[in-house]
Design an enzyme around this catalytic site. Structure first.
Site, PDB file in Angstrom:
ATOM      1  N   ALA A  12       0.884  -1.285   0.049  1.00 34.23           N
ATOM      2  CA  ALA A  12      -0.071   0.002   0.071  1.00 34.23           C
ATOM      3  C   ALA A  12       0.823   1.306   0.070  1.00 34.23           C
ATOM      4  O   ALA A  12       0.532   2.156   0.650  1.00 34.23           O
ATOM      5  CB  ALA A  12      -0.721  -0.094   1.185  1.00 34.23           C
ATOM      6  N   ARG A  18      -2.081   9.285 -10.381  1.00 36.98           N
ATOM      7  CA  ARG A  18      -3.080   9.356 -11.358  1.00 36.98           C
ATOM      8  C   ARG A  18      -4.402   9.690 -10.809  1.00 36.98           C
ATOM      9  O   ARG A  18      -5.357  10.012 -11.605  1.00 36.98           O
ATOM     10  CB  ARG A  18      -3.023   7.991 -12.336  1.00 36.98           C
ATOM     11  CG  ARG A  18      -1.746   7.844 -13.224  1.00 36.98           C
ATOM     12  CD  ARG A  18      -1.816   6.539 -13.532  1.00 36.98           C
ATOM     13  NE  ARG A  18      -2.800   6.319 -14.566  1.00 36.98           N
ATOM     14  CZ  ARG A  18      -3.071   5.123 -14.961  1.00 36.98           C
ATOM     15  NH1 ARG A  18      -2.332   4.077 -14.636  1.00 36.98           N
ATOM     16  NH2 ARG A  18      -3.981   4.816 -15.799  1.00 36.98           N
ATOM     17  N   ASN A 230      -6.396   2.980 -10.424  1.00 39.20           N
ATOM     18  CA  ASN A 230      -5.251   3.713 -10.495  1.00 39.20           C
ATOM     19  C   ASN A 230      -5.847   5.238 -10.674  1.00 39.20           C
ATOM     20  O   ASN A 230      -5.065   6.235 -10.797  1.00 39.20           O
ATOM     21  CB  ASN A 230      -4.434   3.448 -11.536  1.00 39.20           C
ATOM     22  CG  ASN A 230      -3.373   2.276 -10.984  1.00 39.20           C
ATOM     23  OD1 ASN A 230      -2.882   2.360 -10.240  1.00 39.20           O
ATOM     24  ND2 ASN A 230      -3.859   1.154 -11.931  1.00 39.20           N
ATOM     25  N   ASN A 363     -44.805  13.590  20.295  1.00 34.44           N
ATOM     26  CA  ASN A 363     -45.132  14.101  18.812  1.00 34.44           C
ATOM     27  C   ASN A 363     -44.385  15.327  18.844  1.00 34.44           C
ATOM     28  O   ASN A 363     -44.686  16.121  19.547  1.00 34.44           O
ATOM     29  CB  ASN A 363     -46.580  14.069  18.674  1.00 34.44           C
ATOM     30  CG  ASN A 363     -47.216  14.679  17.127  1.00 34.44           C
ATOM     31  OD1 ASN A 363     -47.134  13.956  16.259  1.00 34.44           O
ATOM     32  ND2 ASN A 363     -47.134  16.045  17.017  1.00 34.44           N
ATOM     33  N   ALA A 366     -44.623  19.978  13.158  1.00 33.64           N
ATOM     34  CA  ALA A 366     -43.709  20.499  11.915  1.00 33.64           C
ATOM     35  C   ALA A 366     -42.966  21.784  12.181  1.00 33.64           C
ATOM     36  O   ALA A 366     -43.697  22.706  12.983  1.00 33.64           O
ATOM     37  CB  ALA A 366     -44.919  20.782  10.648  1.00 33.64           C
ATOM     38  N   TYR A 373     -27.012  24.729  19.503  1.00 30.23           N
ATOM     39  CA  TYR A 373     -25.588  25.455  19.303  1.00 30.23           C
ATOM     40  C   TYR A 373     -25.779  26.833  19.737  1.00 30.23           C
ATOM     41  O   TYR A 373     -26.552  27.545  18.912  1.00 30.23           O
ATOM     42  CB  TYR A 373     -25.058  25.175  17.812  1.00 30.23           C
ATOM     43  CG  TYR A 373     -23.610  25.737  17.568  1.00 30.23           C
ATOM     44  CD1 TYR A 373     -22.668  25.524  18.509  1.00 30.23           C
ATOM     45  CD2 TYR A 373     -23.587  26.559  16.620  1.00 30.23           C
ATOM     46  CE1 TYR A 373     -21.461  25.859  18.237  1.00 30.23           C
ATOM     47  CE2 TYR A 373     -22.108  27.160  16.346  1.00 30.23           C
ATOM     48  CZ  TYR A 373     -20.960  26.673  17.103  1.00 30.23           C
ATOM     49  OH  TYR A 373     -20.077  27.056  16.918  1.00 30.23           O
TER      50      TYR A 373
END
Length: 451
Positions: A12, A18, A230, A363, A366, A373
């Site tokens: 590896a 490329r 590659n 529940n 909407a 934050y």
């Protein structure tokens, strides 16, 4: 397989120029996992197995990835690139410890399987000194050709050195090889660099084995399985092959994929029974889906646990750390992150639930947002069992909504709400001014700004 011990060396060290990327080639992903991770997962595991990964200089990230996937992995640095045999001998210390079987693989072949490694080992147990992996190429141009006599491998002829007749051969070298561990170092040390590039080629091991009077054989596999990566185009081709495999495996396990070609899975996705996935769903790493769950179209899910009989979407985004209990419902244009929603919770429309725990059978209306934050830190929102949060509500964390509490539509909740209480907080101007003053104070370290 057997009681035979094994060492797998994974090469590896390639830069992958490329790929046109600053990231080492083997760290590019297929089905949500690095190329290297796929190879290491396929390599032999368990008692009597060991693993070495040869990396390039300054590739600490590759070493970290190897140890993340296989904590038992040893890493060795190939400082200069002088061919495949030279790369293998970078792990001389590991080879010298001794193993019955030495397997040599490449970190950029993510489609290779554990079964193929086992098939490569089988001839060694029967006395062969070398087993090389080959495939029938649709277009063999550029590949080394296997020269065989009966079922014995005589040589590997590179394209430039092949005669016109040899170039017609379609049985090609995949590069993956297994050596008898007792002879491995002796074989590798005999490989020279008398060629135009002055490099040490692993393919020369075949001739050395033949010179010693030992047996070399070929194990065939599909061309897809040994695809090397590659370029970004080849990466996309490998992704396509892997996705076809994963979709087929999911459907064989009983998952209903309505339009399989539009669904993208991760290599570690797990499914229960009677799961249904509608078209245009993307499932990233770390997702488990329990029995009876339905994922509707255009949903995106990563690092999430879904319980039984859950309904997701359409157009839902479940981010890392989400956990949904049995029977939970996430509707259209809902986003979750680091959120635990217990059994029976409903968040059906246009909401964001982040850094939160929502109790069973609550529940969420909407347009509800958990304001997690404050500009500096993330804070938790705790919602009790059976709570009802009305539409267009903002829950300013840290805050706790009690069991059975009722939040009126359009509320901005900045204080804890007791169990079974009703909250209707609509003094938006006061809240905005208070919040802005607090934010300014935090920004200045508690000092009031100069006038």
């Amino acid at each position: 397989m057997t009681a035979r011990s094994s060492l797998t060396i994974v090469l590896a060290a390639g830069e992958g120029t490329r790929m046109r990327s600053s990231q080492p080639k083997v760290l590019h992903p297929v089905a949500g996992q690095s190329l290297l991770a796929h190879v290491l997962a396929a390599a032999p595991h368990g008692t009597g197995t060991s693993l070495a990964v040869v990396i390039g200089p300054d590739h600490a990230a590759v070493a970290d990835e190897a140890r993340r996937i296989r904590p038992d992995a040893l890493t060795f640095v190939q400082d200069t690139r002088l061919g495949t045999a030279h790369a293998v001998l970078a792990a001389r210390e590991a080879i010298a410890r001794g193993a019955d079987d030495l397997l040599i693989a490449f970190g950029d072949t993510p489609l290779i399987s554990a079964e193929t490694f086992e098939r490569l080992r089988a001839p060694l147990a029967k006395g062969a000194a070398l087993a090389a992996l080959g495939f029938r190429a649709a277009d063999p141009t550029g590949y080394g050709r296997f020269i065989v006599e009966g079922d014995r491998l005589v040589a590997i002829r590179e394209q430039a050195d092949a005669s016109p007749e040899e170039r017609k051969i379609t049985l090609c070298n995949a590069g993956v090889m297994a050596l008898d561990g007792r002879h491995a170092l002796a074989i590798l040390d005999k490989i020279g660099n008398a060629n135009s590039k002055g490099e040490y080629y692993l393919t020369d091991a075949v001739g050395i084995v033949r010179e010693q009077g030992w047996e070399a054989v070929v194990i065939e596999t599909s061309e897809d399985e040994v695809r090397g990566i590659n370029t970004k185009a080849q990466l996309a081709e490998a992704e396509g092959v892997m996705q076809a495999r994963l979709r087929r495996a999911a459907m064989d396990a009983g998952v209903t994929l309505i339009a399989p070609e539009t669904v993208y899975l991760a290599a570690d996705t797990t499914f229960g029974k009677d799961v249904t996935i509608e078209p245009f769903v993307v499932i990233g790493p770390g997702v488990s889906i329990a029995d009876g769950t339905v994922i509707h179209s255009f949903s995106h899910i990563v690092e999430t646990s879904l319980g039984k009989n859950v309904s997701i979407g359409p157009y839902a985004r479940l981010r890392p750390g989400t956990s949904l209990g049995d029977g939970a419902r996430i509707g259209n244009f809902v986003e979750t992150k680091a959120a635990t929603l217990e059994a029976g919770v409903k968040v059906n429309h246009l909401s964001y639930i982040g850094d939160a725990t929502v109790g069973a059978n609550s529940n969420i209306g909407a347009g509800t947002i958990t304001c997690n934050y404050d500009g500096f830190k993330k804070h938790k929102t705790l919602i009790g069992k059976g709570a009802f949060v009305g539409t267009n509500s903002s829950l300013v964390a840290p805050v706790k909504i009690g069991n059975g509490a009722y939040i009126g539509s359009g509320s901005v909740i900045t204080k804890d709400v007791p169990d079974d209480a009703m909250a209707l907080e609509r003094n938006q101007q006061t809240i905005r001014e208070g919040g802005a003053a607090r934010y300014r104070e935090m920004k200045t370290g508690g000092k009031k700004p100069e006038k």
